[in-house]
Scaffold this motif. Structure first.
Motif, PDB file in Angstrom:
ATOM      1  N   ALA A   1      -4.305   2.982   4.172  1.00 21.64           N
ATOM      2  CA  ALA A   1      -4.531   3.581   2.854  1.00 21.64           C
ATOM      3  C   ALA A   1      -4.915   5.049   2.953  1.00 21.64           C
ATOM      4  CB  ALA A   1      -5.617   2.814   2.111  1.00 21.64           C
ATOM      5  N   SER A   2      -5.508   5.423   4.076  1.00 24.18           N
ATOM      6  CA  SER A   2      -5.943   6.814   4.217  1.00 24.18           C
ATOM      7  C   SER A   2      -4.736   7.703   4.484  1.00 24.18           C
ATOM      8  CB  SER A   2      -6.939   6.939   5.362  1.00 24.18           C
ATOM      9  OG  SER A   2      -6.347   6.534   6.592  1.00 24.18           O
TER      10      SER A   2
ATOM     11  N   THR B   1       0.825  -1.209   0.000  1.00 21.02           N
ATOM     12  CA  THR B   1       0.000   0.000   0.000  1.00 21.02           C
ATOM     13  C   THR B   1       0.858   1.259   0.000  1.00 21.02           C
ATOM     14  OG1 THR B   1      -1.639  -1.230   1.295  1.00 21.02           O
ATOM     15  CG2 THR B   1      -1.901   1.154   1.199  1.00 21.02           C
TER      16      THR B   1
ATOM     17  N   THR C   1      -7.666  -0.411   5.340  1.00 19.42           N
ATOM     18  CA  THR C   1      -8.330   0.893   5.254  1.00 19.42           C
ATOM     19  C   THR C   1      -7.545   1.961   6.006  1.00 19.42           C
ATOM     20  OG1 THR C   1     -10.500  -0.183   5.076  1.00 19.42           O
ATOM     21  CG2 THR C   1     -10.468   2.130   5.753  1.00 19.42           C
ATOM     22  N   ALA C   2      -7.039   1.588   7.184  1.00 20.07           N
ATOM     23  CA  ALA C   2      -6.320   2.543   8.030  1.00 20.07           C
ATOM     24  C   ALA C   2      -5.057   3.060   7.361  1.00 20.07           C
ATOM     25  CB  ALA C   2      -5.985   1.895   9.372  1.00 20.07           C
TER      26      ALA C   2
ATOM     27  N   GLY D   1      -8.764  -6.333   6.962  1.00 23.34           N
ATOM     28  CA  GLY D   1      -9.474  -5.364   6.133  1.00 23.34           C
ATOM     29  C   GLY D   1      -9.479  -3.982   6.747  1.00 23.34           C
ATOM     30  N   ASP D   2      -9.719  -3.916   8.069  1.00 21.71           N
ATOM     31  CA  ASP D   2      -9.685  -2.625   8.766  1.00 21.71           C
ATOM     32  C   ASP D   2      -8.291  -2.017   8.702  1.00 21.71           C
ATOM     33  OD1 ASP D   2     -12.329  -2.914   9.417  1.00 21.71           O
ATOM     34  OD2 ASP D   2     -11.958  -3.612  11.468  1.00 21.71           O
TER      35      ASP D   2
END
Length: 538
Positions: A513-514, A370, A510-511, A506-507
């Motif tokens: 990637a932001s 990522t 998301t963390a 998955g969480d």
């Protein structure tokens, strides 16, 4: 008046020092008077151990020495652990401290901060410790340190100055100048030809790269591709060949696969590695030889005689050695099965990992997929152990940790601060356990003050889980490992950090990637996270 302290700072600035880590005290205030008119940035940790770890992280990402100003006595005893880690990993660090005045040193009368022999204490975790007793000795002592950093095996250097001397008049000393430093040694031309001949004739050529070969990354990759040779990388060498490269072998730990590679190779070139026991799980002999031919290049003559004995030991720089061998190699496609051998070794190790380590490894892999430009700084914690075992970093000096060598706890947070200050344009992630974080948690305040943008991944298993498992397996009652775990959310927010908790892969995706422009704690609950990784693979 131009004081000795001012003169010292001028020399540091002339030689490229732009950041100093330290906590002012009554014995070092004159050093800070010297900083007043310089362009050097000062960073204040909350503990001198943190200063040392910050200097370590800064040095690893910049290639420049991390510099600290440390007070007499307790300041030096506090930083010794950080110096020990840097000594074990061959990291350039310059620790400049005060010491009691001449006549008070070692008097035993109980002067403020008095140690029996401060220099003797620090000498055990430094390349050398030097006491300045005359203004004329300042420049030669610093030149000696920078010479070691430039052309020798880089390790911490300690220079101490008696309190009464710091404010003495140095107006008569010449203007500070940049040192003319020696170049690292190169192998003689026929040596490159000899190694090239051995490697090109081998059926199973192998390259082993250590932390001392970071600067040789480009040449090593070209050499490996020309030969079709797998490249075994120690923890400090990860990324010399990117982890997804067919010839990359980012494996250490208790890997039988790595030992098989070493045993079956008929010609091995080792560059900048001590073949350390913590990288090779004590499987290598304390002295002895490999079945095949071995050439070792190192900047430390003594190290060449420790551990595996080479058929051709070279006191030479890793980059210059790799380039000499590459220049002597004939063109042509390799006829070896190096890529298949490397792939089989990686598969063997990864499939044998337990669920917790497998989850930690997948977390690290996802992080760099990522954020491919990320710097990942690890502590002694389970995901980092997984990383030491099988994580392939995408570029040199982008993954380092305290889990090998000296093996301290609490390293990741302050070292990540140093890395973020040294490489402000790259995302920096620290990976630390809930127990390890409590060693240096106060440095969160320093990160806020220094305006870094670190993301600290806290692997929470509510105690010293790795040691607990070790005790149980050894038949020892698990005493002292089920420690109290605080609520990290209010602590993080109290230090001005953002906070989020994740329980699944998955969480986590998301963390990370932001985008983030703030320091942030990402707390991972080990049990549900591990279960989510296992479920995703079914």
């Amino acid at each position: 008046m131009r004081s000795l302290a001012t003169y010292l700072v001028e020399i540091l600035e002339a030689n490229g020092v732009d950041t100093i880590f330290g906590i002012p005290g009554v014995h070092t205030v004159d050093l800070y008077r010297g900083l007043e008119n310089s362009r050097i940035r000062h960073v204040t940790p909350r503990h001198e151990q943190g200063a040392g770890f910050m200097a370590d992280g800064y040095a690893r990402v910049t290639g420049k020495p991390g510099v600290c100003f440390i007070i007499t006595g307790p300041g030096m005893t506090n930083i010794v652990t950080a110096m020990g880690q840097a000594y074990g990993d061959s990291i350039p660090m310059l620790v400049i401290s005060s010491v009691n005045p001449v006549g008070e040193m070692g008097s035993g009368r109980g002067h403020l901060h008095e140690l029996k022999n401060q220099s003797a204490l620090v000498r055990e975790v430094s390349a050398f410790s030097h006491t300045i007793l005359d203004i004329h000795a300042v420049e030669p002592a610093l030149a000696r340190a920078f010479s070691l950093f430039a052309a020798g095996r880089p390790r911490p250097v300690h220079i101490e100055i008696p309190v009464g001397l710091l404010n003495s008049d140095a107006s008569f000393m010449p203007a500070a100048r940049r040192f003319a430093l020696p170049q690292p040694p190169a192998p003689c031309p026929d040596t490159g030809v000899q190694i090239a001949s051995r490697l090109s004739a081998a059926m199973r050529p192998l390259i082993v790269a250590g932390g001392g070969a970071i600067g040789a990354a480009s040449a090593i990759r070209s050499l490996a591709e020309r030969l079709g040779a797998p490249v075994v990388m120690t923890v400090n060498a990860r990324g010399i060949v990117p982890g997804d490269h067919p010839l990359a072998v980012p494996l250490t730990g208790d890997s039988a696969a790595v030992m098989k590679l070493l045993q079956e190779s008929d010609a091995t070139l080792a560059l900048g590695t001590e073949f350390g026991p913590t990288d090779f799980a004590d499987r290598l002999p304390a002295s002895g030889r490999l079945p095949g031919w071995l050439a070792r290049a190192d900047l430390d003559a003594e190290q060449l005689m420790r551990g595996l004995r080479a058929d051709l030991p070279l006191l030479a720089d890793a980059r210059l050695t790799a380039e000499a061998v590459l220049e002597a190699l004939p063109e042509g496609s390799p006829a070896t099965a190096g890529a298949a051998i490397a792939r089989a070794a990686r598969h063997e190790v990864e499939t044998a990992m337990n669920p917790v380590l497998s989850a930690g490894l997948q977390m690290l892999d996802l992080l760099v997929q990522t954020r491919p430009d990320a710097i990942v700084v690890g502590d002694s914690t389970q995901p980092v152990y997984a990383g030491c075992t099988a994580f392939g970093a995408p570029r040199p000096a982008s993954f380092f940790c305290s889990a090998t060598g000296f093996g301290t706890l609490g390293y990741a947070l302050p070292a990540a601060i140093g890395a973020a200050l040294g490489a402000p344009d790259r995302p920096v992630f620290g990976v630390i356990g809930d127990g390890g974080l409590q060693f240096t948690i106060a440095e969160m305040a320093c990160a806020t003050e220094a305006k870094t943008t670190i993301r600290l991944i806290v692997w929470n298993n509510r105690g010293y889980s790795e040691i607990k498992s070790y005790m149980i397996n050894a038949g020892v009652p698990p005493v002292g490992v089920d420690i109290y775990t605080p609520d990290f959310e209010p602590i993080a927010r109290g230090f001005g950090w953002r906070y989020r908790k994740v329980s699944s892969i998955g969480d986590f995706a998301t963390a990370i990637a932001s985008p983030s422009i703030h320091n942030e704690v990402i707390e991972i609950d080990e049990a549900p996270f591990t279960a989510s990784v296992a479920g995703a693979g079914e």
